[in-house]
Design a protein around this motif. Structure first.
Motif, PDB file in Angstrom:
ATOM      1  N   ILE A   1       5.209   3.909   2.218  1.00 44.25           N
ATOM      2  CA  ILE A   1       5.074   2.543   1.422  1.00 44.25           C
ATOM      3  C   ILE A   1       4.881   1.637   2.634  1.00 44.25           C
ATOM      4  O   ILE A   1       6.075   1.186   3.539  1.00 44.25           O
ATOM      5  N   ILE A   2       3.863   0.619   2.675  1.00 40.36           N
ATOM      6  CA  ILE A   2       3.343  -0.253   3.705  1.00 40.36           C
ATOM      7  C   ILE A   2       3.193  -1.449   3.045  1.00 40.36           C
ATOM      8  O   ILE A   2       2.631  -1.664   2.043  1.00 40.36           O
ATOM      9  N   GLY A   3       3.679  -2.424   3.840  1.00 39.37           N
ATOM     10  CA  GLY A   3       3.517  -3.797   3.461  1.00 39.37           C
ATOM     11  C   GLY A   3       2.086  -4.261   3.731  1.00 39.37           C
ATOM     12  O   GLY A   3       1.298  -3.899   4.711  1.00 39.37           O
ATOM     13  N   ASN A   4       1.338  -4.939   3.013  1.00 35.26           N
ATOM     14  CA  ASN A   4      -0.276  -5.471   2.978  1.00 35.26           C
ATOM     15  C   ASN A   4      -0.141  -6.533   4.086  1.00 35.26           C
ATOM     16  O   ASN A   4       0.519  -7.600   4.304  1.00 35.26           O
ATOM     17  N   ILE A   5      -1.000  -6.149   5.004  1.00 31.00           N
ATOM     18  CA  ILE A   5      -1.002  -7.121   6.227  1.00 31.00           C
ATOM     19  C   ILE A   5      -1.651  -8.574   6.068  1.00 31.00           C
ATOM     20  O   ILE A   5      -1.370  -9.491   6.338  1.00 31.00           O
ATOM     21  N   PHE A   6      -2.699  -8.453   4.973  1.00 31.15           N
ATOM     22  CA  PHE A   6      -3.253  -9.410   4.220  1.00 31.15           C
ATOM     23  C   PHE A   6      -2.572 -10.061   3.204  1.00 31.15           C
ATOM     24  O   PHE A   6      -2.838 -10.011   1.823  1.00 31.15           O
TER      25      PHE A   6
ATOM     26  N   PHE B   1       6.903  -0.634   7.520  1.00 35.07           N
ATOM     27  CA  PHE B   1       7.123   0.351   6.595  1.00 35.07           C
ATOM     28  C   PHE B   1       8.443   0.216   5.878  1.00 35.07           C
ATOM     29  O   PHE B   1       9.404  -0.170   6.172  1.00 35.07           O
ATOM     30  N   PHE B   2       8.063   0.521   4.359  1.00 38.17           N
ATOM     31  CA  PHE B   2       9.354   0.225   3.524  1.00 38.17           C
ATOM     32  C   PHE B   2       9.979   1.356   2.737  1.00 38.17           C
ATOM     33  O   PHE B   2      10.812   1.214   2.000  1.00 38.17           O
ATOM     34  N   GLY B   3       9.432   2.423   3.296  1.00 35.82           N
ATOM     35  CA  GLY B   3       9.687   3.576   2.261  1.00 35.82           C
ATOM     36  C   GLY B   3       9.029   4.898   2.981  1.00 35.82           C
ATOM     37  O   GLY B   3       7.883   5.021   3.059  1.00 35.82           O
TER      38      GLY B   3
ATOM     39  N   PHE C   1       0.783  -1.228  -0.022  1.00 37.41           N
ATOM     40  CA  PHE C   1       0.080  -0.136  -0.101  1.00 37.41           C
ATOM     41  C   PHE C   1       0.869   1.381  -0.022  1.00 37.41           C
ATOM     42  O   PHE C   1       1.938   1.269   0.604  1.00 37.41           O
ATOM     43  N   MET C   2       0.239   2.250  -0.689  1.00 39.81           N
ATOM     44  CA  MET C   2       1.169   3.558  -0.687  1.00 39.81           C
ATOM     45  C   MET C   2       0.135   4.556  -0.102  1.00 39.81           C
ATOM     46  O   MET C   2      -1.064   4.927  -0.624  1.00 39.81           O
ATOM     47  N   LYS C   3       0.433   5.125   1.112  1.00 37.71           N
ATOM     48  CA  LYS C   3      -0.327   5.982   1.586  1.00 37.71           C
ATOM     49  C   LYS C   3       0.175   7.303   1.728  1.00 37.71           C
ATOM     50  O   LYS C   3       1.232   7.638   2.530  1.00 37.71           O
ATOM     51  N   THR C   4      -0.367   8.522   1.292  1.00 33.52           N
ATOM     52  CA  THR C   4       0.120   9.758   1.479  1.00 33.52           C
ATOM     53  C   THR C   4      -0.293  10.309   3.364  1.00 33.52           C
ATOM     54  O   THR C   4      -1.072   9.809   3.788  1.00 33.52           O
ATOM     55  N   THR C   5       0.780  11.150   3.649  1.00 31.71           N
ATOM     56  CA  THR C   5       0.727  11.478   4.966  1.00 31.71           C
ATOM     57  C   THR C   5       0.906  12.913   5.021  1.00 31.71           C
ATOM     58  O   THR C   5       1.525  13.648   4.286  1.00 31.71           O
ATOM     59  N   THR C   6       0.623  13.520   6.259  1.00 36.85           N
ATOM     60  CA  THR C   6       0.775  14.914   6.498  1.00 36.85           C
ATOM     61  C   THR C   6       2.247  15.198   6.738  1.00 36.85           C
ATOM     62  O   THR C   6       3.126  14.157   7.078  1.00 36.85           O
ATOM     63  N   ALA C   7       2.755  16.191   6.505  1.00 42.58           N
ATOM     64  CA  ALA C   7       4.240  16.721   6.746  1.00 42.58           C
ATOM     65  C   ALA C   7       4.569  16.448   8.212  1.00 42.58           C
ATOM     66  O   ALA C   7       5.585  16.171   8.634  1.00 42.58           O
ATOM     67  N   SER C   8       3.768  16.711   9.338  1.00 46.63           N
ATOM     68  CA  SER C   8       3.950  16.563  10.531  1.00 46.63           C
ATOM     69  C   SER C   8       4.082  15.161  10.803  1.00 46.63           C
ATOM     70  O   SER C   8       5.047  14.674  11.727  1.00 46.63           O
ATOM     71  N   GLU C   9       3.361  14.204  10.377  1.00 45.56           N
ATOM     72  CA  GLU C   9       3.396  12.761  10.463  1.00 45.56           C
ATOM     73  C   GLU C   9       4.751  12.262  10.105  1.00 45.56           C
ATOM     74  O   GLU C   9       5.389  11.443  10.521  1.00 45.56           O
ATOM     75  N   ALA C  10       4.985  12.765   8.981  1.00 46.53           N
ATOM     76  CA  ALA C  10       6.322  12.355   8.157  1.00 46.53           C
ATOM     77  C   ALA C  10       7.393  12.872   8.986  1.00 46.53           C
ATOM     78  O   ALA C  10       8.494  12.076   9.434  1.00 46.53           O
ATOM     79  N   ARG C  11       7.553  14.026   9.677  1.00 50.90           N
ATOM     80  CA  ARG C  11       8.655  14.477  10.506  1.00 50.90           C
ATOM     81  C   ARG C  11       8.565  13.642  11.777  1.00 50.90           C
ATOM     82  O   ARG C  11       9.918  13.433  12.106  1.00 50.90           O
TER      83      ARG C  11
END
Length: 557
Positions: free
Chosen positions: A346-351, A331-333, A297-307
């Motif tokens: 970039i997140i690995g699929n749990i399923f 998390f892979f990237g 999965f690829m998920k957009t995130t806020t700048a505060s969460e990224a920091r």
């Protein structure tokens, strides 16, 4: 059109505007309505200038005899008043008038005959219908054709239902292709194009390829980043930033993901899909993408969460290295794309399985607002919540020994999250129901038995639910991924023996980057006036961790 009449005398055949009633066909059992539309009349006599269209609706039961000239003898002729000059016309002009009238009648007869034949070709007589019902001879052909047509329609309907069912099952698989494929017509096409090109450029850079994935990390590796600039085909200039590439590369290697397979999954734009928030159940409003093979999965995130994530990345790396069976999502990237400064994880699929996930749950241990509506329940990929789980009186049957193993890992992960000061995370639980009757290993297969190396048809496992599989995938490194990415349930027989159960559980902790900030503190205070503070989601990290562990312990046995 028909030739014009040179006389004041004309044929009246229901000109739409009046004149006289049409003639009645002596052979037709029903009333015949013939309309002749002309170009109008001029002069004092009202001459017939031509015929442009003839409309006839003929419904007849039998064969129509051939038309004869005398059949039109009842067509009335109307003679207008002649002036003194016209009354002195010669006999030769009267003969021409008669020939013109005869031509008009012949043309009308031809048109009538042609229309009758077309009508007869489109109908089936009463005798033919009776013969078709009896099912014999050539007369049965219309019945046979109708039967074949109806059979084809029924077959088409059944085929569509089967196709819909196959599509529904494909959406329910663990590595499902959810959402819609991102094409050039979608608004996110340029963003996805820049993402893929940036990922490929980052993975293929020379300095990273020269470095071994097993080389020890340095402190500066966690602060390092690489930048890539490129121009898209549309002429848009983009900047791609890759955070801590060496660290994430080691995390991928730790969980069995090599550079080549990762590039083939994440670095392919064709087949990449965008998932709506309705399918993910997320309320954050972030964009979700899924790779073409459904593994990431690829998920957009806020700048505060990224920091915040970059700040705690060293702690996250140490925790995942120490607990290889951690339930925390992998998390892979972490990347950033300009223009827009959009950050993406970039997140690995749990399923991570090809098995069908029949039920999905998002569990937090709170009860306020933790249920889905009846309309949402009808969706194939609905994610149920805490109250739905409790109302179904469900439990995870994994046996007392394995329960201790799982709870121990949950507590270790929760203690780590508490130390980071985060909350509002949840346990994502997927349940696959096995068909035990067709299980190759049968009911009394025990967990101590090693997996079978080869089977005749690996695809049959998707139907039978068998646990006798080919060697596990490299990415299934956790103890809780033994059975095709999940953990099979255990049942206790009356004699106390443990046997394989009817369910496979896929578990992981998600959404754990929410820091307990001022906004969440305010939410705790406001909701505390209306609800019991012990039942709401927004609570301090220490209480959230304790409540989460206790709830998970209560749903396992």
């Amino acid at each position: 059109g028909l030739p014009r009449s040179s006389s004041a005398n004309c044929i009246v055949v229901n000109l739409g505007g009046g004149y006289k009633e049409p003639a009645v066909d002596p052979f037709a059992p029903k009333e015949l309505s013939t309309t002749v539309v002309g170009t109008g009349s001029s002069g004092s006599g009202g001459r017939l200038h031509g015929i442009s269209e003839v409309e006839a609706d003929i419904v007849m039961a039998g064969e129509l005899p051939p038309f004869k000239q005398e059949d039109f003898s009842d067509i009335e002729e109307t003679t207008s008043a002649h002036s003194g000059a016209e009354g002195q016309k010669s006999k030769e002009e009267d003969e021409k008038k008669t020939e013109s009238q005869q031509q008009v009648m012949n043309d009308i007869a031809a048109l009538w005959q042609k229309t009758t034949e077309k009508g007869k070709a489109r109908r089936t007589s009463a005798e033919e219908r009776e013969a078709a019902k009896a099912g014999g001879g050539d007369a049965a052909k219309p019945f046979v054709a109708s039967f074949v047509k109806k059979t084809a329609l029924v077959w088409r309907k059944v085929s569509k239902q089967n196709a819909d069912q196959r599509f529904a099952h494909s959406q329910m698989r663990g590595r499902s292709k959810l959402g819609e494929v991102v094409t050039s017509k979608r608004s996110s096409y340029m963003f996805v194009t820049a993402l893929i090109q940036g990922i490929r450029a980052s993975l293929l850079q020379t300095d990273l390829k020269q470095r071994q994935a097993t080389d020890p990390l340095l402190r500066e590796d966690f602060d390092q980043f690489t930048k890539v600039e490129f121009i898209l085909d549309q002429g848009q200039k983009c900047k791609f930033k890759d955070y801590a590439p060496a660290v994430f590369r080691q995390l991928r290697q730790m969980f069995g993901v090599d550079d080549e397979s990762y590039l083939n999954s994440v670095g392919q734009q064709e087949g990449l899909s965008e998932i709506s928030t309705q399918e993910t159940g997320s309320k954050s409003g972030q964009k979700f993408l899924i790779s073409h093979d459904g593994r990431y999965f690829m998920k957009t995130t806020t700048a505060s969460e990224a920091r915040f994530f970059m700040k705690v990345l060293p702690d996250y790396y140490r925790h995942m290295k120490e607990y290889r069976s951690s339930l925390l999502c992998r998390f892979f990237g972490l990347h950033r794309i300009k223009p827009g400064k959009m950050h993406l994880l970039i997140i690995g699929n749990i399923f991570d399985t090809e098995r069908i996930i029949h039920q999905r749950y998002d569990l937090k241990g709170s009860t306020v607002g933790r249920s889905v509506s009846e309309a949402e329940r009808k969706k194939l990929t609905v994610i149920l919540k805490d109250l739905d789980f409790l109302n179904e009186t469900r439990v995870m049957r994994i046996g007392p020994e394995r329960k201790n193993i799982l709870i121990t890992q949950v507590r270790a992960d929760c203690c780590f999250l508490q130390s980071l000061g985060v909350m509002d995370y949840s346990l994502l639980l997927g349940v696959h129901f096995r068909d035990v009757n067709d299980d190759v290993a049968k009911l009394f297969e025990t967990f101590d038995r090693p997996p079978t190396k080869k089977i005749p048809n690996p695809k049959a496992l998707l139907k039978t639910g068998s646990l006798s599989r080919v060697a596990p995938e490299k990415t299934h490194t956790s103890d809780f991924q033994q059975h095709d990415g999940g953990w099979c349930s255990q049942d206790v027989l009356p004699n106390g023996q443990l046997v394989t159960g009817k369910e496979i559980y896929f578990v992981g902790i998600i959404d754990y980057l929410q820091f307990y900030n001022t906004r969440k503190r305010a939410e705790t205070m406001l909701k505390g006036f209306t609800y019991n503070r012990q039942e709401i989601s927004a609570v301090d990290p220490k209480f959230y961790s304790s409540r989460f562990c206790n709830f998970m312990c209560s749903i396992m046995e």
